[in-house]
Design an enzyme around this catalytic site. Structure first.
Site, PDB file in Angstrom:
ATOM      1  CB  CYS A  60      -0.958  -0.165   1.178  1.00 47.45           C
ATOM      2  SG  CYS A  60      -1.862   1.325   1.366  1.00 47.45           S
ATOM      3  CB  CYS A  63      -0.142   2.306   5.705  1.00 45.82           C
ATOM      4  SG  CYS A  63      -0.716   0.757   5.098  1.00 45.82           S
ATOM      5  CB  CYS A 109      -5.118  -0.458   2.744  1.00 45.16           C
ATOM      6  SG  CYS A 109      -3.781  -0.663   3.762  1.00 45.16           S
ATOM      7  CB  CYS A 112      -4.004   3.156   5.835  1.00 48.51           C
ATOM      8  SG  CYS A 112      -3.780   3.002   4.091  1.00 48.51           S
ATOM      9  CB  CYS A 132      -8.953  -4.274 -11.623  1.00 44.27           C
ATOM     10  SG  CYS A 132      -8.591  -3.344 -12.997  1.00 44.27           S
TER      11      CYS A 132
END
Length: 144
Positions: A60, A63, A109, A112, A132
């Protein structure tokens, strides 16, 4: 900052990251902020990670939590990096998204709360899934 998934006796614990929108604006590029925090989508076939074939992990961008492994990436020809499975089912949250007059499943995510992309049921075996994901929502970390 790299977040870790802790597991104790079969119970997984994700470190939750909470920041104000002003803090996110300072930490992210304008494109990352628009995608990760405002749920925008980058233009197809423009993302820097679309053609990446190196071995490593996709984390991510907000984070640092590991979301995908390179061995689960495939060319969906959709214009965005695609994966048939996540690193761990605990690394993402899947949320119904009925915006833009469509029914989709949003990938967020779990650490976060940032928007990563969407998942569809038209991917390859063994999962049949196509995650995707926006390139700007991820950072690639190559194997050393």
């Amino acid at each position: 900052m790299i977040n870790t998934l802790f597991s104790f006796g079969g119970i997984s614990i994700i470190e939750k990251i909470e920041r104000s929108e002003e803090e996110w604006k300072k930490l992210l590029t304008p494109e990352q902020y628009a995608i990760l925090r405002k749920k925008r989508t980058e233009m197809p076939f423009t993302g820097k990670l679309l053609s990446n074939k190196e071995k490593g992990t996709y984390n991510c961008a907000a984070c640092g939590q590991v979301i995908f492994e390179s061995d689960k990436k495939f060319d969906s020809q959709s214009g965005w990096p695609s994966f048939y499975d996540v690193m761990s089912s605990d690394s993402v949250e899947l949320v119904t998204d009925d915006s833009h007059f469509m029914h989709r499943i949003e990938v967020i995510c779990s650490s976060c709360g940032s928007h990563l992309g969407h998942v569809f049921d038209d991917g390859p075996k063994p999962t049949g899934k196509r995650y995707c994901i926006n390139s700007a929502a991820m950072q690639f970390e190559g194997e050393e």
